[in-house]
Design a protein around this motif. Structure first.
Motif, short mmCIF file in Angstrom:
data_model
loop_
_atom_site.label_atom_id
_atom_site.label_comp_id
_atom_site.label_asym_id
_atom_site.label_seq_id
_atom_site.Cartn_x
_atom_site.Cartn_y
_atom_site.Cartn_z
N GLN A 69 0.79 -1.38 -0.02
CA GLN A 69 -0.07 0.10 0.07
C GLN A 69 0.62 1.07 0.02
O GLN A 69 0.51 2.15 -0.62
CB GLN A 69 -0.91 0.04 1.29
CG GLN A 69 -1.82 1.19 1.27
CD GLN A 69 -2.58 1.26 2.60
OE1 GLN A 69 -2.49 0.28 3.45
NE2 GLN A 69 -3.33 2.12 3.03
N ILE A 70 1.91 1.31 0.91
CA ILE A 70 2.78 2.50 0.67
C ILE A 70 3.56 2.60 -0.44
O ILE A 70 3.58 3.70 -0.95
CB ILE A 70 3.76 2.39 1.92
CG1 ILE A 70 3.13 2.17 3.41
CG2 ILE A 70 4.84 3.38 1.93
CD1 ILE A 70 2.69 3.59 3.86
N GLU A 71 3.89 1.55 -1.11
CA GLU A 71 4.48 1.58 -2.39
C GLU A 71 3.82 2.28 -3.33
O GLU A 71 4.40 3.12 -4.23
CB GLU A 71 5.19 0.17 -2.76
CG GLU A 71 6.43 -0.12 -1.98
CD GLU A 71 6.90 -1.70 -2.30
OE1 GLU A 71 8.10 -2.03 -2.13
OE2 GLU A 71 6.33 -2.48 -2.76
N LEU A 72 2.60 1.60 -3.34
CA LEU A 72 1.57 2.35 -4.29
C LEU A 72 1.36 3.72 -4.17
O LEU A 72 1.31 4.55 -5.18
CB LEU A 72 0.20 1.46 -4.59
CG LEU A 72 0.42 -0.06 -4.73
CD1 LEU A 72 -0.88 -0.57 -4.62
CD2 LEU A 72 0.73 0.10 -6.34
N GLN A 73 1.23 4.19 -3.01
CA GLN A 73 1.16 5.72 -2.87
C GLN A 73 2.33 6.39 -3.12
O GLN A 73 2.27 7.49 -3.76
CB GLN A 73 0.75 5.76 -1.17
CG GLN A 73 -0.61 5.30 -0.61
CD GLN A 73 -0.77 5.64 0.89
OE1 GLN A 73 0.05 5.96 1.56
NE2 GLN A 73 -1.92 5.23 1.21
N LEU A 74 3.52 5.81 -2.68
CA LEU A 74 4.58 6.64 -3.29
C LEU A 74 4.93 6.73 -4.73
O LEU A 74 5.19 7.81 -5.19
CB LEU A 74 5.84 6.02 -2.84
CG LEU A 74 6.11 6.02 -1.15
CD1 LEU A 74 7.29 5.06 -0.66
CD2 LEU A 74 6.29 7.55 -0.64
N ILE A 75 4.46 5.65 -5.30
CA ILE A 75 4.49 5.89 -6.63
C ILE A 75 3.71 6.67 -7.38
O ILE A 75 3.84 7.49 -8.40
CB ILE A 75 4.19 4.19 -7.36
CG1 ILE A 75 5.51 3.32 -6.96
CG2 ILE A 75 3.84 4.42 -8.95
CD1 ILE A 75 5.33 2.07 -7.46
N GLN A 76 2.35 6.78 -6.81
CA GLN A 76 1.36 7.82 -7.51
C GLN A 76 1.84 9.14 -7.28
O GLN A 76 1.75 10.07 -7.83
CB GLN A 76 -0.13 7.53 -6.52
CG GLN A 76 -0.69 6.32 -6.98
CD GLN A 76 -1.92 5.84 -6.45
OE1 GLN A 76 -2.25 6.66 -5.23
NE2 GLN A 76 -2.82 5.07 -6.79
N LEU A 77 2.34 9.33 -5.84
CA LEU A 77 3.09 10.69 -5.62
C LEU A 77 3.91 11.10 -6.78
O LEU A 77 4.09 12.20 -7.21
CB LEU A 77 3.68 10.75 -4.19
CG LEU A 77 2.43 10.94 -3.00
CD1 LEU A 77 3.26 10.87 -1.85
CD2 LEU A 77 1.52 12.05 -3.27
N ALA A 78 4.95 10.13 -6.94
CA ALA A 78 5.97 10.54 -7.76
C ALA A 78 5.45 10.58 -9.29
O ALA A 78 5.90 11.64 -10.04
CB ALA A 78 6.91 9.30 -7.98
N GLN A 79 4.55 9.75 -9.80
CA GLN A 79 3.83 10.04 -11.07
C GLN A 79 3.26 11.46 -11.18
O GLN A 79 3.10 11.87 -12.19
CB GLN A 79 3.06 8.85 -11.34
CG GLN A 79 3.68 7.66 -11.66
CD GLN A 79 2.96 6.46 -11.90
OE1 GLN A 79 1.65 6.49 -11.68
NE2 GLN A 79 3.21 5.19 -12.48
N ALA A 100 -0.03 4.54 9.30
CA ALA A 100 -0.14 3.57 10.47
C ALA A 100 -1.19 3.94 11.59
O ALA A 100 -2.04 3.19 12.20
CB ALA A 100 0.94 2.81 10.95
N GLY A 101 -1.15 5.15 11.66
CA GLY A 101 -1.92 5.81 12.73
C GLY A 101 -3.48 6.05 12.44
O GLY A 101 -4.30 6.16 13.21
N LYS A 102 -3.58 5.87 11.02
CA LYS A 102 -4.91 5.90 10.33
C LYS A 102 -5.97 4.63 10.85
O LYS A 102 -7.01 4.61 10.96
CB LYS A 102 -5.10 6.00 9.01
CG LYS A 102 -4.36 7.56 8.62
CD LYS A 102 -4.87 7.38 7.15
CE LYS A 102 -4.15 8.81 6.52
NZ LYS A 102 -4.09 8.73 4.83
#
Length: 111
Positions: A69-79, A100-102
């Protein structure tokens, strides 16, 4: 050949062809999955420092779904162009804490 033998032979050929087709489809899917994984690794190498990548690799051992999930979010931010420089280990820690706090905590208290 009798009719029964002919029917058996045809059925066997059909089953073999079907099995070969399924094997080819599975192989194609595996190749696509590997290709996507390689692209994801390349992007992660571009946007994360070695320390941050190491942290994600260690975290993947215990929480693979969370890391995905984190990797997908980071990739989306980069794109989207929102990652200006490489994400450091400290920045990744903050991101992990926020995500993780969510998550809801469930408390069980015994009386």
């Amino acid at each position: 050949m009798t009719d029964l033998e002919e029917i058996r032979r045809k059925k066997m050929l059909e089953l073999q062809q079907k099995a070969q087709q399924q094997a080819m489809e599975a192989e194609a899917q595996e190749q696509m999955r590997q290709q996507l994984e390689m692209q994801k690794k390349q992007i992660m190498m571009q946007i994360l420092t070695p320390e941050a990548r190491s942290r994600l690799a260690n975290l993947r051992l215990t929480r693979p779904d969370f890391v995905e999930q984190i990797e997908l979010q980071l990739i989306q931010l980069a794109q989207m162009g929102r990652v200006r420089s490489k994400i450091t280990d400290e920045q990744l820690k903050e991101l992990l804490k926020r995500v993780a706090g969510k998550k809801r905590e469930i408390k069980i208290s015994r009386k």
